[in-house]
Motif scaffolding. Structure first.
Motif, short mmCIF file in Angstrom:
data_model
loop_
_atom_site.label_atom_id
_atom_site.label_comp_id
_atom_site.label_asym_id
_atom_site.label_seq_id
_atom_site.Cartn_x
_atom_site.Cartn_y
_atom_site.Cartn_z
N HIS A 49 0.81 -1.22 0.00
CA HIS A 49 0.00 0.00 0.00
C HIS A 49 0.84 1.27 0.00
O HIS A 49 0.34 2.34 -0.32
CB HIS A 49 -0.98 -0.02 1.18
CG HIS A 49 -2.16 -0.91 0.94
ND1 HIS A 49 -2.09 -2.28 1.05
CD2 HIS A 49 -3.43 -0.62 0.55
CE1 HIS A 49 -3.27 -2.81 0.77
NE2 HIS A 49 -4.11 -1.82 0.45
N ALA A 50 2.10 1.16 0.36
CA ALA A 50 2.96 2.35 0.36
C ALA A 50 3.14 2.90 -1.05
O ALA A 50 3.49 4.07 -1.23
CB ALA A 50 4.31 2.01 0.97
N LEU A 55 -2.90 7.03 -1.32
CA LEU A 55 -2.53 7.09 0.09
C LEU A 55 -1.36 8.05 0.34
O LEU A 55 -0.84 8.13 1.45
CB LEU A 55 -2.17 5.68 0.59
CG LEU A 55 -3.28 4.63 0.44
CD1 LEU A 55 -2.82 3.28 0.97
CD2 LEU A 55 -4.56 5.08 1.17
N LYS A 56 -0.95 8.73 -0.72
CA LYS A 56 0.20 9.64 -0.56
C LYS A 56 -0.23 11.08 -0.31
O LYS A 56 0.53 11.86 0.24
CB LYS A 56 1.10 9.57 -1.80
CG LYS A 56 1.98 8.32 -1.79
CD LYS A 56 2.88 8.26 -3.00
CE LYS A 56 3.72 6.98 -2.97
NZ LYS A 56 4.28 6.68 -4.31
N THR A 66 -10.60 6.83 5.09
CA THR A 66 -11.66 5.90 4.71
C THR A 66 -12.09 6.14 3.27
O THR A 66 -12.27 5.20 2.48
CB THR A 66 -12.87 6.06 5.66
OG1 THR A 66 -12.41 5.92 7.00
CG2 THR A 66 -13.94 5.05 5.36
N GLU A 67 -12.21 7.41 2.92
CA GLU A 67 -12.60 7.77 1.56
C GLU A 67 -11.59 7.21 0.56
O GLU A 67 -11.97 6.64 -0.47
CB GLU A 67 -12.68 9.29 1.46
CG GLU A 67 -13.70 9.77 0.46
CD GLU A 67 -13.80 11.30 0.45
OE1 GLU A 67 -13.38 11.95 1.44
OE2 GLU A 67 -14.28 11.82 -0.56
N ALA A 68 -10.31 7.34 0.92
CA ALA A 68 -9.25 6.82 0.04
C ALA A 68 -9.34 5.30 -0.07
O ALA A 68 -9.18 4.73 -1.16
CB ALA A 68 -7.88 7.25 0.57
N CYS A 69 -9.63 4.63 1.01
CA CYS A 69 -9.76 3.17 0.99
C CYS A 69 -10.89 2.77 0.03
O CYS A 69 -10.74 1.88 -0.80
CB CYS A 69 -10.07 2.62 2.37
SG CYS A 69 -8.81 2.91 3.61
N ALA A 174 1.32 7.49 7.08
CA ALA A 174 2.16 6.31 7.37
C ALA A 174 1.27 5.13 7.76
O ALA A 174 1.51 3.99 7.34
CB ALA A 174 3.14 6.62 8.48
N ILE A 175 0.26 5.42 8.56
CA ILE A 175 -0.64 4.35 9.02
C ILE A 175 -1.39 3.76 7.83
O ILE A 175 -1.46 2.53 7.66
CB ILE A 175 -1.61 4.89 10.09
CG1 ILE A 175 -0.84 5.25 11.35
CG2 ILE A 175 -2.71 3.88 10.39
CD1 ILE A 175 -1.62 6.08 12.34
#
Lengths: 525, 213
Positions: A49-50, A55-56, A66-69, A174-175
């Motif tokens: 996922h990094a 997620l960046k 959550t929206e990004a997920c 980071a999380i």
């Protein structure tokens, strides 16, 4: 001529002992070897996922994460929002009362009693954000807290009393980039601390299981198979198997030992036969609360004492809270031998508003069903938690007090220390009548034990149950157990038969000796 | 006191059967009463395991013994009779103290006195089968063997276990009197010696003639 017989007899006896020793293997070796091989394979994540652009970008609130997920996993949140982890209730069929919707939303226990009116604090263990008493938090998909279960950085944490929101000042990027399969830490942050502290509720689930040794838990041992919760609590569409009967009623979707170990895991057939009536846990969890104490009893009636107008805390010899002005008195125990009950996988519950039939005897909040005569029942180990909790002596129903509030004057017991006001506010939030009177009633809850499985050397020995008196199962008397039970009549007749036989032959023999001497004397004369 | 000869009264197999059975029953009693909770020596689990193994061995032994009894016709020796039974009883109660002679003549073909016939007949036809049957039910009670095949379904173990226990007490009482009665032969050790070596000094081999007429 005597020798061959002695040799034959000796050979026979040696034969018996040899057969005994050779047949004395405890475990079916194939199963455990296969399981060890299976769980020694390291989990390989299918994505890093990094590396994902989504997620960046800088996150300023958990809802953005959550929206990004959801932007990639665009259906998973719907699974979560159907789960009991999210809804805090699920459909349960209770014998005699039909289908009820039962869960944290409405259940009553003998710890902090119930959630209604206290959501702001209780939601620390909700897998969502923004949970309030009006239930608003349940409908917004961006309130799903993906991170509490999937954070693999071990830095994500929920803030106390913030309706489910995480602590401020977390590196959400980071999380979010660390996410993966849930680990013991993800489940443990809530399930090890249920009831307001470490190991308060379950007795077999506590923080020592984050990194247990083999003696504490043979499955989760860090230096052993290091199983994670989800290895046994298998999951489909975010529906996690396993039930705890403080909330569950039905014998379904349970997580079991048999799913890995089969119903006949022993090398010895007599032990395998036990599995028909005795749950694995009964022999393999000889004691619970092995590392830290668990709460055995909670007396709300002593709460409210203040020193200089301020609430205070007293500790017991183990350093656990023995008294808290906000909660009352507690009894803690360590290394506890379980209680044992028959259980067929179904339970009933005291539901809010239920009339208490008999206020003199302890009210069992979650009676477990089962008996020897019931084919589906097995003996299981349980922790019994006893309580003394507020009830309305006029309406004869348990009170759900309002405990938590940000401010004084809203009726919250933890701020105002007034049972009447707290009960009035709590019962209003629960939609129940309140007479204005507060009494206290003794209650009990059953907590089936499933974790802290001991290494096989430490499992319960046959003689601990098959004992004339004082055995572990001394309280279960609806069946005949070898070594414990007997017929008093047969025992009486049998003992006298043996004594009289012995006495008879001794008397007869003595008579013969005497008469022989007399004859010899007669001949000598 | 004429014609006294050393006669082979117990054949090799009979002696093997007797002593093996004696050993197994003693062992079964020892482990059995431990399972019953009378004392603790091996530990419950091992007591059960050894008890079960010895039980299977005893069953095999009994199967051989039955075959032997049938093929040799020795089973006839155990047919109960009322003849002389009162005399035999009188001997044990009174005669034995007066140095009276045995009322029943012991020969290779008639080695049991009427009381022995009755006792061993009851033992073989009632007590041992009852012990065995209750023991087998005990083992296979409601349990699918190894979790694979179904078997007998009995609501409770109590009846089976209580019968098995009662049989055990009866057998133990038999054992006590049996051990004592060994000493009531022609001499104190004559019976024991016969069962060990097979030979005993007896007069003739035939049954008493009046038994025939």
């Amino acid at each position: 001529m005597k020798k061959p017989i002695i040799i034959t007899a000796a050979l026979c006896l040696t034969g018996v002992i040899l057969m005994g020793v050779l047949s004395g293997k405890d475990v079916e070796p194939g199963i455990v070897a296969k399981l060890k091989a299976k769980y020694s394979v390291k989990h390989a994540p299918s994505a890093d996922h990094a590396g994902f652009e989504a997620l960046k970008k800088k996150f300023t609130s958990p809802r953005q994460v959550t929206e990004a997920c959801i932007s990639c996993h665009n259906k998973r949140h719907k699974e979560v929002m159907r789960s009991s982890h999210w809804n805090w209730e699920r459909e349960e069929y209770v014998e005699g009362r039909g289908v009820v919707y039962l869960g944290k939303k409405n259940a009553i226990n003998n710890f902090c009693v119930s959630t209604p009116g206290n959501e702001g604090s209780c939601a620390k263990c909700h897998i969502g954000y923004g949970l309030d008493a009006r239930g608003k938090g349940y409908t917004d998909q961006n309130n799903v807290d993906c991170l509490i279960c999937h954070d693999n950085s071990e830095t994500y944490a929920k803030a106390p009393d913030k309706a489910g929101a995480p602590e401020a000042a977390l590196d959400l990027n980071a999380i979010a980039q660390s996410v993966g399969r849930p680990k013991r830490t993800n489940c443990g942050v809530c399930h090890f601390f249920g009831g307001g502290g470490n190991n308060v509720k379950h007795g077999d689930l506590e923080k020592a299981l984050f990194e247990p040794d083999r003696d504490l838990d043979v499955h989760m041992a860090s230096s052993g198979s290091n199983l994670q919760c989800v290895d046994c609590h298998t999951t489909k569409e975010h529906n996690i198997s396993g039930k705890i009967y403080s909330l569950a009623s039905m014998n379904q979707e349970r997580s079991s030992c048999e799913q890995c170990h089969t119903a006949a895991p022993h090398g010895d057939s007599v032990l395998n036969e036990h599995t028909l009536k005795v749950a694995c846990q009964t022999c393999h969890i000889p004691s619970y609360a092995k590392a830290n104490a668990t709460k055995m009893s909670w007396d709300w009636s002593t709460a409210g004492k203040l020193k200089d107008g301020k609430p205070y805390i007293e500790e017991d010899s183990m350093g656990n809270h023995a008294y808290m002005s906000i909660k009352g008195s507690f009894v803690w125990q360590k290394n506890v031998k379980p209680d044992y009950v028959w259980f067929n996988g179904t339970a009933s519950h005291y539901l809010r508003g239920d009339k208490i039939e008999d206020t003199e005897k302890p009210l069992v909040l979650n009676p477990l069903h089962g008996s020897y005569a019931d084919e589906d029942s097995k003996i299981i180990p349980v922790k019994i938690h006893t309580g003394n909790q507020p009830y309305d002596p006029v309406n004869k129903i348990l009170i759900q007090p309002k405990l938590f509030s940000e401010k004084k004057g809203e009726g919250a017991y933890w701020k105002d220390f007034n049972w009447e006001a707290a009960s009035r506010a709590g019962m209003k939030a629960a939609g129940l009548p309140f007479s204005g009177k507060v009494g206290f009633i003794k209650t009990a809850m059953y907590w089936p034990l499933n974790h802290m499985v001991a290494p096989k050397e430490a499992s319960v020995k046959c003689g601990e149950c098959h004992a004339r008196s004082g055995g572990r199962l001394a309280g279960l008397n609806d069946f005949y157990m070898p070594g414990r039970d007997y017929s008093a009549a047969v025992e009486f007749v049998g003992k006298w038969l043996l004594l009289l036989s012995l006495f008879g032959v001794l008397a007869h023999g003595a008579g013969r000796i005497l008469s022989a001497r007399k004859h010899r004397n007669g001949e000598n004369k | 006191m004429k014609n006294i000869k050393e006669v082979l009264i117990y054949s090799g197999f009979e002696r093997f059967w007797h002593w093996a059975q004696a050993g197994l029953i003693l062992f079964l009693a020892f482990t059995g009463f431990e399972i019953h909770g009378a004392y603790s020596f091996l530990g419950f689990g091992d007591a059960v395991r050894y008890h079960n193994i010895a039980a299977y061995l005893l069953i095999v032994l009994i199967a051989f013994a039955i075959f032997w009894h049938l093929t040799t016709g020795e089973w006839r020796q155990y047919i109960p009779t009322t003849k002389n039974i009162a005399a035999q009883l009188e001997y044990y109660v009174f005669g034995i103290f007066r140095n009276a002679p045995h009322p029943t003549k012991k020969t290779a073909l008639c080695k049991l006195n009427p009381l022995q016939k009755l006792t061993y007949f009851s033992l073989k036809v009632f007590l041992l089968p009852a012990t065995l049957a209750s023991g087998l039910l005990y083992m296979f009670y409601r349990y699918p063997e190894g979790g694979t095949t179904g078997s007998l379904t009995i609501e409770t173990l109590r009846t089976t276990a209580v019968i098995h226990t009662a049989c055990a007490f009866a057998l133990a009482a038999f054992l006590i009197t049996h051990l004592y009665l060994i000493t009531t032969g022609k001499t104190v050790t004559a019976n024991l010696k016969a069962m060990l070596t097979g030979f005993e000094d007896l007069e003739g081999t035939e049954c008493e003639p009046e038994a025939e007429k």
